[in-house]
Design a protein around this motif. Structure first.
Motif, PDB file in Angstrom:
ATOM      1  N   PHE A 213       0.826  -1.211   0.000  1.00 39.47           N
ATOM      2  CA  PHE A 213       0.000   0.000   0.000  1.00 39.47           C
ATOM      3  C   PHE A 213       0.861   1.262   0.000  1.00 39.47           C
ATOM      4  O   PHE A 213       0.421   2.315  -0.464  1.00 39.47           O
ATOM      5  CB  PHE A 213      -0.923   0.018   1.228  1.00 39.47           C
ATOM      6  N   ALA A 214       2.089   1.167   0.511  1.00 38.13           N
ATOM      7  CA  ALA A 214       2.978   2.327   0.533  1.00 38.13           C
ATOM      8  C   ALA A 214       3.784   2.437  -0.754  1.00 38.13           C
ATOM      9  O   ALA A 214       4.075   3.543  -1.220  1.00 38.13           O
ATOM     10  CB  ALA A 214       3.929   2.236   1.731  1.00 38.13           C
ATOM     11  N   VAL A 215       4.141   1.304  -1.334  1.00 34.75           N
ATOM     12  CA  VAL A 215       5.010   1.313  -2.513  1.00 34.75           C
ATOM     13  C   VAL A 215       4.240   1.643  -3.795  1.00 34.75           C
ATOM     14  O   VAL A 215       4.733   2.389  -4.649  1.00 34.75           O
ATOM     15  CB  VAL A 215       5.732  -0.046  -2.649  1.00 34.75           C
ATOM     16  N   LEU A 216       3.036   1.112  -3.944  1.00 35.22           N
ATOM     17  CA  LEU A 216       2.283   1.282  -5.190  1.00 35.22           C
ATOM     18  C   LEU A 216       2.028   2.745  -5.563  1.00 35.22           C
ATOM     19  O   LEU A 216       2.239   3.123  -6.726  1.00 35.22           O
ATOM     20  CB  LEU A 216       0.962   0.515  -5.121  1.00 35.22           C
ATOM     21  N   PRO A 217       1.555   3.599  -4.649  1.00 37.78           N
ATOM     22  CA  PRO A 217       1.339   5.005  -5.041  1.00 37.78           C
ATOM     23  C   PRO A 217       2.628   5.696  -5.487  1.00 37.78           C
ATOM     24  O   PRO A 217       2.613   6.492  -6.433  1.00 37.78           O
ATOM     25  CB  PRO A 217       0.787   5.649  -3.762  1.00 37.78           C
ATOM     26  N   LEU A 218       3.749   5.388  -4.795  1.00 33.69           N
ATOM     27  CA  LEU A 218       5.018   5.980  -5.185  1.00 33.69           C
ATOM     28  C   LEU A 218       5.446   5.518  -6.579  1.00 33.69           C
ATOM     29  O   LEU A 218       5.922   6.304  -7.399  1.00 33.69           O
ATOM     30  CB  LEU A 218       6.107   5.607  -4.170  1.00 33.69           C
ATOM     31  N   MET A 219       5.261   4.220  -6.855  1.00 34.58           N
ATOM     32  CA  MET A 219       5.606   3.696  -8.177  1.00 34.58           C
ATOM     33  C   MET A 219       4.709   4.298  -9.260  1.00 34.58           C
ATOM     34  O   MET A 219       5.173   4.592 -10.369  1.00 34.58           O
ATOM     35  CB  MET A 219       5.487   2.170  -8.177  1.00 34.58           C
ATOM     36  N   LEU A 220       3.447   4.498  -8.926  1.00 34.72           N
ATOM     37  CA  LEU A 220       2.517   5.128  -9.869  1.00 34.72           C
ATOM     38  C   LEU A 220       2.989   6.538 -10.214  1.00 34.72           C
ATOM     39  O   LEU A 220       2.995   6.947 -11.384  1.00 34.72           O
ATOM     40  CB  LEU A 220       1.111   5.164  -9.270  1.00 34.72           C
ATOM     41  N   GLY A 221       3.397   7.282  -9.182  1.00 30.81           N
ATOM     42  CA  GLY A 221       3.897   8.636  -9.417  1.00 30.81           C
ATOM     43  C   GLY A 221       5.201   8.645 -10.197  1.00 30.81           C
ATOM     44  O   GLY A 221       5.410   9.494 -11.056  1.00 30.81           O
ATOM     45  N   MET A 222       6.085   7.677  -9.897  1.00 36.03           N
ATOM     46  CA  MET A 222       7.380   7.635 -10.567  1.00 36.03           C
ATOM     47  C   MET A 222       7.234   7.291 -12.054  1.00 36.03           C
ATOM     48  O   MET A 222       7.759   8.004 -12.919  1.00 36.03           O
ATOM     49  CB  MET A 222       8.301   6.612  -9.891  1.00 36.03           C
ATOM     50  N   TYR A 223       6.507   6.211 -12.360  1.00 37.92           N
ATOM     51  CA  TYR A 223       6.370   5.806 -13.764  1.00 37.92           C
ATOM     52  C   TYR A 223       5.490   6.782 -14.551  1.00 37.92           C
ATOM     53  O   TYR A 223       5.701   6.984 -15.750  1.00 37.92           O
ATOM     54  CB  TYR A 223       5.807   4.385 -13.850  1.00 37.92           C
ATOM     55  N   GLY A 224       4.527   7.386 -13.870  1.00 39.45           N
ATOM     56  CA  GLY A 224       3.732   8.405 -14.538  1.00 39.45           C
ATOM     57  C   GLY A 224       4.553   9.632 -14.886  1.00 39.45           C
ATOM     58  O   GLY A 224       4.269  10.332 -15.867  1.00 39.45           O
ATOM     59  N   SER A 225       5.613   9.878 -14.102  1.00 39.47           N
ATOM     60  CA  SER A 225       6.457  11.056 -14.335  1.00 39.47           C
ATOM     61  C   SER A 225       7.270  10.947 -15.609  1.00 39.47           C
ATOM     62  O   SER A 225       7.750  11.960 -16.134  1.00 39.47           O
ATOM     63  CB  SER A 225       7.406  11.266 -13.139  1.00 39.47           C
ATOM     64  N   PHE A 226       7.454   9.740 -16.120  1.00 34.39           N
ATOM     65  CA  PHE A 226       8.207   9.586 -17.371  1.00 34.39           C
ATOM     66  C   PHE A 226       7.502  10.288 -18.541  1.00 34.39           C
ATOM     67  O   PHE A 226       8.144  10.674 -19.520  1.00 34.39           O
ATOM     68  CB  PHE A 226       8.396   8.105 -17.706  1.00 34.39           C
ATOM     69  N   SER A 227       6.184  10.441 -18.428  1.00 33.32           N
ATOM     70  CA  SER A 227       5.431  11.101 -19.508  1.00 33.32           C
ATOM     71  C   SER A 227       5.623  12.611 -19.500  1.00 33.32           C
ATOM     72  O   SER A 227       5.228  13.285 -20.450  1.00 33.32           O
ATOM     73  CB  SER A 227       3.937  10.773 -19.378  1.00 33.32           C
ATOM     74  N   PHE A 228       6.219  13.159 -18.439  1.00 32.93           N
ATOM     75  CA  PHE A 228       6.396  14.608 -18.348  1.00 32.93           C
ATOM     76  C   PHE A 228       7.367  15.129 -19.399  1.00 32.93           C
ATOM     77  O   PHE A 228       7.348  16.319 -19.724  1.00 32.93           O
ATOM     78  CB  PHE A 228       6.907  15.006 -16.961  1.00 32.93           C
ATOM     79  N   ILE A 229       8.240  14.245 -19.912  1.00 35.92           N
ATOM     80  CA  ILE A 229       9.208  14.679 -20.920  1.00 35.92           C
ATOM     81  C   ILE A 229       8.482  15.229 -22.149  1.00 35.92           C
ATOM     82  O   ILE A 229       8.888  16.232 -22.735  1.00 35.92           O
ATOM     83  CB  ILE A 229      10.125  13.507 -21.319  1.00 35.92           C
ATOM     84  N   ASN A 230       7.382  14.573 -22.523  1.00 34.62           N
ATOM     85  CA  ASN A 230       6.616  15.002 -23.695  1.00 34.62           C
ATOM     86  C   ASN A 230       5.616  16.114 -23.373  1.00 34.62           C
ATOM     87  O   ASN A 230       5.378  16.988 -24.208  1.00 34.62           O
ATOM     88  CB  ASN A 230       5.866  13.809 -24.294  1.00 34.62           C
ATOM     89  N   ASN A 231       5.037  16.064 -22.166  1.00 34.88           N
ATOM     90  CA  ASN A 231       4.010  17.055 -21.842  1.00 34.88           C
ATOM     91  C   ASN A 231       3.933  17.271 -20.326  1.00 34.88           C
ATOM     92  O   ASN A 231       3.076  16.707 -19.651  1.00 34.88           O
ATOM     93  CB  ASN A 231       2.647  16.591 -22.376  1.00 34.88           C
ATOM     94  N   PRO A 232       4.843  18.091 -19.771  1.00 36.81           N
ATOM     95  CA  PRO A 232       4.849  18.313 -18.315  1.00 36.81           C
ATOM     96  C   PRO A 232       3.625  19.056 -17.797  1.00 36.81           C
ATOM     97  O   PRO A 232       3.313  18.975 -16.606  1.00 36.81           O
ATOM     98  CB  PRO A 232       6.126  19.136 -18.090  1.00 36.81           C
TER      99      PRO A 232
END
Length: 435
Positions: free
Chosen positions: A340-359
């Motif tokens: 429950f603690a790791v999943l939200p952080l991983m969601l935020g981390m992998y979702g952040s990879f899309s910021f390169i194209n559209n922050p």
């Protein structure tokens, strides 16, 4: 409040006085550099020098195939083709023979079908692709000559188009591709560091709580302090441990960068013609442009956002880890709750990879606003520039959610820290919160 300060001080001093902490803090940057060097040496050690003899029946490739440190071409007469092939097996000084047939009436498709590479060992994929590329370049030049087009004309046609981008929302500042690359690297670096530190030190809080619980030391401690004070003292103590490591590593990085920069400059001056030679290298120009791109960033804001979101995010997730440590009896049982603690952080981390194209897209906005993902997502977005109202809104939401999570964790901690032999379930933990 005094008890929280005392426990924080005790937890901090206990951690920083350990030999493992001192060694890891001082040697970690060096170990990372050494690890990278070892990986580079491993790749270098696995490289091979291939010798390929070429039978050029077309007469087109004799002076066009250029040897490199990894691939060496040797042109041999067509008369030696059969004998070379028959003696190829077991020949330790030769890796293969490239048979290039004649080109009939400019039929390059037929030439390609009849071209053969005979080897006596397994050559690497990159070596084969290099041979293909070399042959393709020569054929391309020949086709250009047959068409009566000068190579300079072809080079002119192949020139790329550079589009200058002016951002009116940032005082008409020009956004270059290199500047975007610098922001992307900085974004991923800050995000990954935050993600790793939150998990590493959050787990450390959980293990510390679990260790004291199993040793029954906590029964003595809470006779003098409240469970909530003990939990907050542990979280804040480990927070200062993390900040201490940050300060040491950043200081070492700055000093190392200054030393390397000074040494590089003196090396250029001491070598005859060094400054002139290095000025001609593209790497020097790139380094200068990278430096300018970094200096143009709003570092005071980036540092402020990084510290605020790291601290709030760490306290938020550490309170969850502390609650987990108090609710279970061993590390095996923690696995069903740490997800429950790791999943939200991983969601935020992998979702952040899309910021390169559209922050500034909807995903970037919501990930940096929702408190469960904002500690990593907002830090990943900040190098690109974030409106002040979004930063303020995200801080307010994260601060409120952190205080609420600390409150919930305190209720779980108060009951769970004294529970032994009773396997906690989600239903049981919900009763503790309600009680």
């Amino acid at each position: 409040m005094n008890n929280i300060i005392l426990i924080t001080k005790r937890e901090f001093l206990t951690q920083v006085k350990k030999k493992s902490f001192v060694i890891l803090t001082l040697l970690a940057p060096l170990l990372i550099i050494a690890f990278g060097a070892v990986i580079g040496l491993m790749f270098k050690a696995n490289e091979s020098h291939n010798i390929i003899e070429v039978v050029d029946n077309s007469g087109l490739f004799k002076n066009e195939l250029k040897s490199t440190d990894k691939l060496e071409y040797k042109i041999i007469p067509s008369a030696e083709e059969k004998s070379t092939i028959s003696n190829l097996k077991g020949n330790e000084t030769l890796d293969g023979i490239l048979i290039l047939p004649q080109i009939q009436n400019g039929n390059y498709d037929e030439f390609q079908k009849n071209t053969r590479l005979i080897v006596n060992t397994k050559i690497g994929f990159d070596t084969k692709q290099r041979i293909i590329s070399d042959l393709s370049d020569v054929i391309k030049k020949e086709k250009i000559k047959q068409l009566g087009i000068a190579e300079t004309q072809i080079d002119d046609l192949d020139k790329g188009f550079t589009l200058k981008t002016i951002n009116v929302s940032e005082n008409n500042k020009e956004d270059s591709d290199l500047a975007l690359g610098v922001k992307s690297v900085l974004s991923m670096l800050l995000m990954y560091v935050t993600f790793m530190f939150i998990i590493i030190y959050g787990v450390r809080v959980m293990r510390s709580v679990l260790e004291e619980k199993n040793n029954r030391v906590v029964e003595i401690i809470i006779s003098s302090v409240k469970p909530f004070e003990l939990m907050m003292g542990k979280i804040l103590g480990v927070t200062f441990v993390a900040l201490t490591q940050f300060i040491v590593w950043i200081s070492m990085s700055v000093v190392g960068a200054l030393v390397l920069n000074t040494g590089f400059s003196s090396m250029q001056k001491n070598i005859p013609g060094g400054e002139e030679a290095m000025s001609k290298l593209d790497i020097t120009q790139i380094a200068t442009q990278v430096s300018h791109s970094l200096l143009e960033l709003n570092f005071p804001l980036i540092i402020f956002v990084f510290i605020v979101f790291f601290l709030l995010g760490y306290i938020f997730y550490s309170s969850i880890y502390a609650a987990i440590g108090s609710a279970v009896d061993n590390e095996t049982e923690t696995q069903q709750f740490t997800l429950f603690a790791v999943l939200p952080l991983m969601l935020g981390m992998y979702g952040s990879f899309s910021f390169i194209n559209n922050p500034d897209g909807p995903l970037g906005f919501w990930l940096s606003i929702i408190p469960f993902t904002s500690p990593v997502a907002m830090i990943a977005r900040i190098p690109y520039g974030v409106p002040a109202w979004q930063i303020a809104l995200s801080i307010v939401l994260l601060l409120g959610t952190t205080l609420f999570m600390v409150f919930l964790a305190g209720k779980i901690y108060r009951v769970g820290i004294l529970m032994y032999g009773n396997k906690a379930t989600l239903k049981e933990i919900w009763k503790w919160i309600r009680g």
